[in-house]
Design a protein around this motif. Structure first.
Motif, PDB file in Angstrom:
ATOM      1  N   THR A   1       0.913  -1.217   0.057  1.00 14.45           N
ATOM      2  CA  THR A   1       0.269  -0.137  -0.025  1.00 14.45           C
ATOM      3  C   THR A   1       0.889   1.285  -0.151  1.00 14.45           C
ATOM      4  OG1 THR A   1      -0.016  -0.174   2.479  1.00 14.45           O
ATOM      5  CG2 THR A   1      -1.990  -1.091   1.130  1.00 14.45           C
ATOM      6  N   GLN A   2       2.218   1.067   0.321  1.00 15.29           N
ATOM      7  CA  GLN A   2       2.846   2.297   0.240  1.00 15.29           C
ATOM      8  C   GLN A   2       3.463   2.426  -1.158  1.00 15.29           C
ATOM      9  OE1 GLN A   2       3.248   4.061   3.229  1.00 15.29           O
ATOM     10  NE2 GLN A   2       1.678   2.413   3.849  1.00 15.29           N
ATOM     11  N   GLY A   3       3.130   1.656  -1.970  1.00 15.80           N
ATOM     12  CA  GLY A   3       3.786   1.866  -3.484  1.00 15.80           C
ATOM     13  C   GLY A   3       5.098   1.181  -3.656  1.00 15.80           C
ATOM     14  N   ASN A   4       5.594   0.457  -2.604  1.00 21.66           N
ATOM     15  CA  ASN A   4       6.962  -0.462  -2.874  1.00 21.66           C
ATOM     16  C   ASN A   4       6.820  -1.895  -3.513  1.00 21.66           C
ATOM     17  OD1 ASN A   4       8.286   1.512  -1.035  1.00 21.66           O
ATOM     18  ND2 ASN A   4       7.113   0.590   0.518  1.00 21.66           N
TER      19      ASN A   4
ATOM     20  N   TYR B   1       4.389 -13.235   3.694  1.00 23.24           N
ATOM     21  CA  TYR B   1       3.858 -11.564   3.745  1.00 23.24           C
ATOM     22  C   TYR B   1       2.824 -11.426   4.702  1.00 23.24           C
ATOM     23  CZ  TYR B   1       6.430 -11.195  -0.594  1.00 23.24           C
ATOM     24  OH  TYR B   1       7.507 -11.224  -1.593  1.00 23.24           O
ATOM     25  N   PRO B   2       2.847 -10.352   5.548  1.00 19.36           N
ATOM     26  CA  PRO B   2       1.605 -10.011   6.354  1.00 19.36           C
ATOM     27  C   PRO B   2       0.416  -9.750   5.813  1.00 19.36           C
ATOM     28  CG  PRO B   2       3.122  -7.998   5.959  1.00 19.36           C
ATOM     29  CD  PRO B   2       3.692  -9.067   5.396  1.00 19.36           C
ATOM     30  N   SER B   3      -0.642 -10.161   6.366  1.00 21.58           N
ATOM     31  CA  SER B   3      -2.147  -9.698   6.118  1.00 21.58           C
ATOM     32  C   SER B   3      -2.308  -8.455   5.654  1.00 21.58           C
ATOM     33  CB  SER B   3      -3.081  -9.883   7.212  1.00 21.58           C
ATOM     34  OG  SER B   3      -3.072 -11.272   7.572  1.00 21.58           O
ATOM     35  N   GLY B   4      -3.085  -7.913   4.869  1.00 25.88           N
ATOM     36  CA  GLY B   4      -3.180  -6.677   4.464  1.00 25.88           C
ATOM     37  C   GLY B   4      -3.624  -6.472   2.696  1.00 25.88           C
ATOM     38  N   LEU B   5      -3.899  -5.349   2.378  1.00 26.07           N
ATOM     39  CA  LEU B   5      -4.120  -4.972   1.035  1.00 26.07           C
ATOM     40  C   LEU B   5      -2.769  -4.880   0.078  1.00 26.07           C
ATOM     41  CD1 LEU B   5      -6.358  -3.967  -0.918  1.00 26.07           C
ATOM     42  CD2 LEU B   5      -5.951  -1.586  -0.178  1.00 26.07           C
ATOM     43  N   TYR B   6      -2.813  -5.355  -1.077  1.00 27.33           N
ATOM     44  CA  TYR B   6      -1.718  -5.292  -2.058  1.00 27.33           C
ATOM     45  C   TYR B   6      -2.323  -5.167  -3.352  1.00 27.33           C
ATOM     46  CZ  TYR B   6       0.895  -7.752   1.560  1.00 27.33           C
ATOM     47  OH  TYR B   6       1.697  -7.871   2.828  1.00 27.33           O
ATOM     48  N   PHE B   7      -1.366  -4.634  -4.259  1.00 22.73           N
ATOM     49  CA  PHE B   7      -1.871  -4.293  -5.609  1.00 22.73           C
ATOM     50  C   PHE B   7      -1.042  -5.192  -6.490  1.00 22.73           C
ATOM     51  CE2 PHE B   7      -2.702  -0.665  -2.928  1.00 22.73           C
ATOM     52  CZ  PHE B   7      -3.985  -0.359  -3.130  1.00 22.73           C
ATOM     53  N   TYR B   8      -1.731  -5.264  -7.721  1.00 18.25           N
ATOM     54  CA  TYR B   8      -0.790  -6.068  -8.829  1.00 18.25           C
ATOM     55  C   TYR B   8      -0.944  -5.082 -10.234  1.00 18.25           C
ATOM     56  CZ  TYR B   8      -4.842  -8.778 -10.578  1.00 18.25           C
ATOM     57  OH  TYR B   8      -6.029  -9.168 -11.114  1.00 18.25           O
TER      58      TYR B   8
ATOM     59  N   SER C   1      -1.518  -0.780 -19.243  1.00 19.34           N
ATOM     60  CA  SER C   1      -1.202  -0.857 -17.862  1.00 19.34           C
ATOM     61  C   SER C   1      -2.532  -1.087 -16.920  1.00 19.34           C
ATOM     62  CB  SER C   1      -0.269   0.306 -17.123  1.00 19.34           C
ATOM     63  OG  SER C   1      -0.212  -0.048 -15.757  1.00 19.34           O
ATOM     64  N   GLU C   2      -2.604  -1.974 -16.170  1.00 15.10           N
ATOM     65  CA  GLU C   2      -3.768  -2.260 -15.410  1.00 15.10           C
ATOM     66  C   GLU C   2      -3.454  -2.358 -13.889  1.00 15.10           C
ATOM     67  OE1 GLU C   2      -8.096  -4.033 -15.668  1.00 15.10           O
ATOM     68  OE2 GLU C   2      -6.660  -4.587 -17.037  1.00 15.10           O
ATOM     69  N   THR C   3      -4.001  -1.913 -12.811  1.00 17.53           N
ATOM     70  CA  THR C   3      -3.733  -2.300 -11.571  1.00 17.53           C
ATOM     71  C   THR C   3      -5.032  -2.843 -10.925  1.00 17.53           C
ATOM     72  OG1 THR C   3      -1.888  -0.366 -11.569  1.00 17.53           O
ATOM     73  CG2 THR C   3      -2.715  -1.235  -9.257  1.00 17.53           C
ATOM     74  N   LYS C   4      -4.914  -3.712 -10.063  1.00 16.65           N
ATOM     75  CA  LYS C   4      -5.954  -4.196  -9.231  1.00 16.65           C
ATOM     76  C   LYS C   4      -5.539  -4.587  -7.961  1.00 16.65           C
ATOM     77  CE  LYS C   4      -8.638  -6.012 -13.261  1.00 16.65           C
ATOM     78  NZ  LYS C   4      -9.836  -5.796 -13.153  1.00 16.65           N
ATOM     79  N   LYS C   5      -6.766  -4.701  -7.167  1.00 12.27           N
ATOM     80  CA  LYS C   5      -6.451  -5.002  -5.378  1.00 12.27           C
ATOM     81  C   LYS C   5      -6.457  -6.439  -5.111  1.00 12.27           C
ATOM     82  CE  LYS C   5      -8.640  -0.803  -4.439  1.00 12.27           C
ATOM     83  NZ  LYS C   5      -9.723  -0.213  -3.564  1.00 12.27           N
ATOM     84  N   LEU C   6      -5.471  -6.761  -4.279  1.00 11.68           N
ATOM     85  CA  LEU C   6      -5.547  -8.139  -3.679  1.00 11.68           C
ATOM     86  C   LEU C   6      -5.665  -8.006  -2.233  1.00 11.68           C
ATOM     87  CD1 LEU C   6      -2.525  -8.037  -5.749  1.00 11.68           C
ATOM     88  CD2 LEU C   6      -3.179 -10.442  -5.511  1.00 11.68           C
TER      89      LEU C   6
END
Length: 83
Positions: A31-34, A59-66, A74-79
């Motif tokens: 979520t920090q864009g790293n 990896y820890p629980s939480g929201l990620y993006f691919y 370019s397409e970005t989605k949430k995991l």
């Protein structure tokens, strides 16, 4: 396409289709864009359907993006990882 399952624990499958051959990059971000992982890095793929599995057990629980990129697309989605 959206990853499945989502939410997931500990792995999920990211599916995408290409209408033409191209170089593809598929990255996972926090979520920090790293950038935390590259599943594909400028791989030349033919037209067709592809799947990548992400095992997020370390990896820890939480929201990620691919982010899927190729040929100016370019397409970005949430995991959502829930442990």
């Amino acid at each position: 396409e959206q990853n499945y399952p989502n939410p997931f624990n500990p792995s999920t499958t990211i599916t995408f289709s290409l209408q033409q051959a191209m170089k593809v990059t598929l990255k996972i971000f926090d979520t920090q864009g790293n950038e935390i992982l590259k599943l594909r890095n400028q791989e030349h793929l033919q037209a067709g359907k592809y799947q990548n599995e992400w095992d997020a057990s370390r990896y820890p629980s939480g929201l990620y993006f691919y982010c899927l990129q190729g040929n100016g697309f370019s397409e970005t989605k949430k995991l959502l990882l829930l442990k």
